[in-house]
Design a protein around this motif. Structure first.
Motif, PDB file in Angstrom:
ATOM      1  N   MET A   1       0.842  -1.162   0.000  1.00 53.18           N
ATOM      2  CA  MET A   1       0.000   0.000   0.000  1.00 53.18           C
ATOM      3  C   MET A   1       0.896   1.236   0.000  1.00 53.18           C
ATOM      4  SD  MET A   1      -3.131   1.318   2.513  1.00 53.18           S
ATOM      5  CE  MET A   1      -2.939   0.038   3.660  1.00 53.18           C
ATOM      6  N   ARG A   2       0.526   2.195  -0.825  1.00 50.58           N
ATOM      7  CA  ARG A   2       1.345   3.403  -0.894  1.00 50.58           C
ATOM      8  C   ARG A   2       1.132   4.250   0.359  1.00 50.58           C
ATOM      9  NH1 ARG A   2      -1.545   7.974  -2.118  1.00 50.58           N
ATOM     10  NH2 ARG A   2      -3.612   7.659  -2.972  1.00 50.58           N
ATOM     11  N   GLU A   3       2.185   4.961   0.732  1.00 48.71           N
ATOM     12  CA  GLU A   3       2.109   5.809   1.914  1.00 48.71           C
ATOM     13  C   GLU A   3       1.410   7.114   1.538  1.00 48.71           C
ATOM     14  OE1 GLU A   3       5.238   7.883   4.902  1.00 48.71           O
ATOM     15  OE2 GLU A   3       5.634   5.825   4.289  1.00 48.71           O
ATOM     16  N   ARG A   4       0.520   7.560   2.426  1.00 48.40           N
ATOM     17  CA  ARG A   4      -0.213   8.806   2.185  1.00 48.40           C
ATOM     18  C   ARG A   4       0.143   9.828   3.254  1.00 48.40           C
ATOM     19  NH1 ARG A   4      -6.394   7.340   2.091  1.00 48.40           N
ATOM     20  NH2 ARG A   4      -5.812   6.356   4.036  1.00 48.40           N
ATOM     21  N   THR A   5       0.038  11.079   2.882  1.00 46.23           N
ATOM     22  CA  THR A   5       0.244  12.157   3.843  1.00 46.23           C
ATOM     23  C   THR A   5      -1.045  12.354   4.637  1.00 46.23           C
ATOM     24  OG1 THR A   5      -0.572  13.911   2.373  1.00 46.23           O
ATOM     25  CG2 THR A   5       1.794  13.324   2.220  1.00 46.23           C
ATOM     26  N   PRO A   6      -0.973  13.006   5.791  1.00 45.69           N
ATOM     27  CA  PRO A   6      -2.206  13.300   6.533  1.00 45.69           C
ATOM     28  C   PRO A   6      -3.228  14.057   5.676  1.00 45.69           C
ATOM     29  CG  PRO A   6      -0.325  13.678   7.940  1.00 45.69           C
ATOM     30  CD  PRO A   6       0.220  13.412   6.551  1.00 45.69           C
ATOM     31  N   ASN A   7      -2.772  14.985   4.861  1.00 42.41           N
ATOM     32  CA  ASN A   7      -3.695  15.738   4.003  1.00 42.41           C
ATOM     33  C   ASN A   7      -4.362  14.836   2.965  1.00 42.41           C
ATOM     34  OD1 ASN A   7      -3.113  18.093   5.372  1.00 42.41           O
ATOM     35  ND2 ASN A   7      -1.772  18.913   3.785  1.00 42.41           N
ATOM     36  N   GLN A   8      -3.605  13.897   2.419  1.00 41.17           N
ATOM     37  CA  GLN A   8      -4.184  12.963   1.451  1.00 41.17           C
ATOM     38  C   GLN A   8      -5.228  12.073   2.110  1.00 41.17           C
ATOM     39  OE1 GLN A   8      -0.401  11.360   0.158  1.00 41.17           O
ATOM     40  NE2 GLN A   8      -0.754  12.109  -1.928  1.00 41.17           N
ATOM     41  N   ILE A   9      -4.934  11.608   3.321  1.00 39.42           N
ATOM     42  CA  ILE A   9      -5.905  10.777   4.048  1.00 39.42           C
ATOM     43  C   ILE A   9      -7.199  11.561   4.235  1.00 39.42           C
ATOM     44  CG2 ILE A   9      -6.413   9.688   6.271  1.00 39.42           C
ATOM     45  CD1 ILE A   9      -3.349   9.046   6.409  1.00 39.42           C
ATOM     46  N   ARG A  10      -7.065  12.818   4.709  1.00 38.79           N
ATOM     47  CA  ARG A  10      -8.243  13.666   4.917  1.00 38.79           C
ATOM     48  C   ARG A  10      -8.996  13.888   3.615  1.00 38.79           C
ATOM     49  NH1 ARG A  10      -6.140  18.969   5.636  1.00 38.79           N
ATOM     50  NH2 ARG A  10      -6.142  18.830   3.380  1.00 38.79           N
ATOM     51  N   ASP A  11      -8.285  14.312   2.581  1.00 42.36           N
ATOM     52  CA  ASP A  11      -8.930  14.669   1.319  1.00 42.36           C
ATOM     53  C   ASP A  11      -9.599  13.480   0.651  1.00 42.36           C
ATOM     54  OD1 ASP A  11      -8.005  17.222   1.822  1.00 42.36           O
ATOM     55  OD2 ASP A  11      -6.373  17.135   0.338  1.00 42.36           O
ATOM     56  N   GLU A  12      -8.939  12.316   0.667  1.00 38.24           N
ATOM     57  CA  GLU A  12      -9.531  11.125   0.066  1.00 38.24           C
ATOM     58  C   GLU A  12     -10.771  10.676   0.832  1.00 38.24           C
ATOM     59  OE1 GLU A  12      -6.450   8.178  -0.426  1.00 38.24           O
ATOM     60  OE2 GLU A  12      -5.252   9.540  -1.668  1.00 38.24           O
TER      61      GLU A  12
END
Length: 87
Positions: free
Chosen positions: A1-12
Motif C-alpha cells: 500500500m502506498r504511503e499517504r500524507t495526513p492531508n491525502q488521508i483527509r482529502d480522500e
C-alpha cells in the motif's frame, strides 16, 4: 500500500464521503420519509445503526483475516516453488 500524507488521508476520505453521502441520504429519505430533525426516537435509531455498524466491522475483520491467511499460504507456496526451481 502506498504511503499517504495526513492531508491525502483527509482529502480522500472527504471525497469518498461527498461522493457517497447524497445518494445514501436520498435513499433513506425514500425509504423512511419525513424530516430527520423531527424524528422522535432518534436515539434508538442511532443504537440500531451502531449495532448494524458493529456487524459490518466484525465481518470486515473476518474477511481481512481470511485474506491475510490466504496471502500467507500463497507466500509459502511461492517460496516452495522457488526452492524447487533453484535445484
Amino acid at each position: 500500500m502506498r504511503e499517504r500524507t495526513p492531508n491525502q488521508i483527509r482529502d480522500e476520505s472527504i471525497k469518498c464521503f461527498n461522493q457517497m453521502a447524497p445518494a445514501k441520504y436520498n435513499a433513506g429519505q425514500l425509504e423512511h420519509g419525513g424530516l430527520l430533525d423531527e424524528r422522535e426516537d432518534i436515539i434508538n435509531d442511532l443504537r440500531g445503526e451502531a449495532i448494524d455498524f458493529w456487524f459490518y466491522v466484525e465481518t470486515a475483520a473476518r474477511q481481512l483475516e481470511e485474506k491475510d491467511e490466504r496471502i500467507e499460504e500463497l507466500e509459502k507456496q511461492v517460496k516452495h516453488y522457488k526452492e524447487i526451481a533453484s535445484r
